[in-house]
Design an enzyme around this catalytic site. Structure first.
Site, PDB file in Angstrom:
ATOM      1  N   VAL A 117      13.061  -4.288  -1.921  1.00 50.91           N
ATOM      2  CA  VAL A 117      12.033  -3.238  -2.271  1.00 50.91           C
ATOM      3  C   VAL A 117      11.864  -2.379  -1.224  1.00 50.91           C
ATOM      4  O   VAL A 117      12.181  -2.721   0.143  1.00 50.91           O
ATOM      5  CB  VAL A 117      10.722  -3.933  -2.694  1.00 50.91           C
ATOM      6  CG1 VAL A 117      10.715  -4.725  -3.931  1.00 50.91           C
ATOM      7  CG2 VAL A 117      10.116  -4.885  -1.545  1.00 50.91           C
ATOM      8  N   SER A 118      11.284  -1.133  -1.433  1.00 49.87           N
ATOM      9  CA  SER A 118      11.366  -0.362  -0.318  1.00 49.87           C
ATOM     10  C   SER A 118      10.131  -0.329   0.804  1.00 49.87           C
ATOM     11  O   SER A 118      10.579   0.028   1.947  1.00 49.87           O
ATOM     12  CB  SER A 118      11.285   1.144  -0.896  1.00 49.87           C
ATOM     13  OG  SER A 118      12.316   1.321  -1.861  1.00 49.87           O
ATOM     14  N   THR A 119       9.218  -1.109   0.649  1.00 48.61           N
ATOM     15  CA  THR A 119       8.070  -1.213   1.348  1.00 48.61           C
ATOM     16  C   THR A 119       7.476  -2.440   1.482  1.00 48.61           C
ATOM     17  O   THR A 119       7.778  -3.179   0.393  1.00 48.61           O
ATOM     18  CB  THR A 119       6.954  -0.050   1.139  1.00 48.61           C
ATOM     19  OG1 THR A 119       6.342  -0.513  -0.185  1.00 48.61           O
ATOM     20  CG2 THR A 119       7.435   1.327   1.055  1.00 48.61           C
TER      21      THR A 119
END
Length: 211
Positions: free
Chosen positions: A12-14
């Site tokens: 996931v990105s964050t």
């Protein structure tokens, strides 16, 4: 081939985003929890700690599952380069769960490779396009906010942004602090401010009462 292993990769990105959906897919495949590598990082490149740890363990004949191609990455050229390195140099197989055509175990003949490569080209293009759209939307939002004079990020702390209680505590304790009846540390605690913010507020307050 004997002694091959099955791995999963989740991204996931964050740090705030949830990995549960991807992990459920890995559990359905009965992949050992210790063989699922999770990154909470941007997909712009492959400089991610867990991905690199996974890559170091992959061997010829191993299987790598990802839920979708954009979990592998977002940069078209980088994805294709990494895909070829995993499949051609290392010799592992990759299975993209939501895109059955991207299963390197199934397509070993010329036509199969052509179809898989075509799908890979399209999907990597889409992944990069989506990233570029996201960055463009963010840039537009920042530009609009700046045009409206809005401050981005953490609100600027100043005398006018103090809460009513902070203002009361400031006025009630200022003189005691000036004559050293209370320490600066104690005054900061009363106001709930850190050192830099405290002295900034004090300077503004003194200017206001001298005006």
């Amino acid at each position: 081939m004997t002694n091959t292993k099955t791995f999963g990769y989740v991204r996931v990105s964050t740090k705030d985003q949830n990995t549960d959906r991807q992990l459920v897919e890995m559990q359905k495949l009965n992949i050992n929890e210790r063989d699922v590598f999770i990154d909470k990082a941007s997909g712009k490149d492959f400089d991610r700690p867990q991905y690199q740890a996974l890559k170091a363990q992959l061997r010829a004949g191993d299987l790598l599952y990802i839920t979708s191609l954009d979990r592998l990455g977002r940069n078209s050229d980088a994805i294709k380069k990494e895909w070829n390195e995993l499949t051609q140099v290392i010799g592992a197989d990759i299975i993209v769960i939501d895109m059955p055509l991207l299963d390197t175990r199934k397509y070993k003949d010329t036509m199969g490779n052509f179809v898989a490569n075509l799908v890979l080209e399209v999907l990597t293009f889409m992944a990069q396009s989506e990233r570029e759209k996201t960055l463009a939307r963010q840039a537009e939002g920042i530009a609009v906010a700046k045009a409206k004079g809005k401050h981005l990020g953490r609100p600027q702390l100043n005398l006018n942004t103090l809460t009513k209680q902070q203002r009361v505590d400031l006025e009630a304790n200022y003189q005691a602090w000036k004559v050293k009846e209370i320490t600066g540390v104690k005054f900061m605690e009363k106001l709930g401010l850190k050192k830099n913010s405290f002295y900034k507020i004090i300077s503004e307050y003194e200017n206001s009462i001298e005006a």
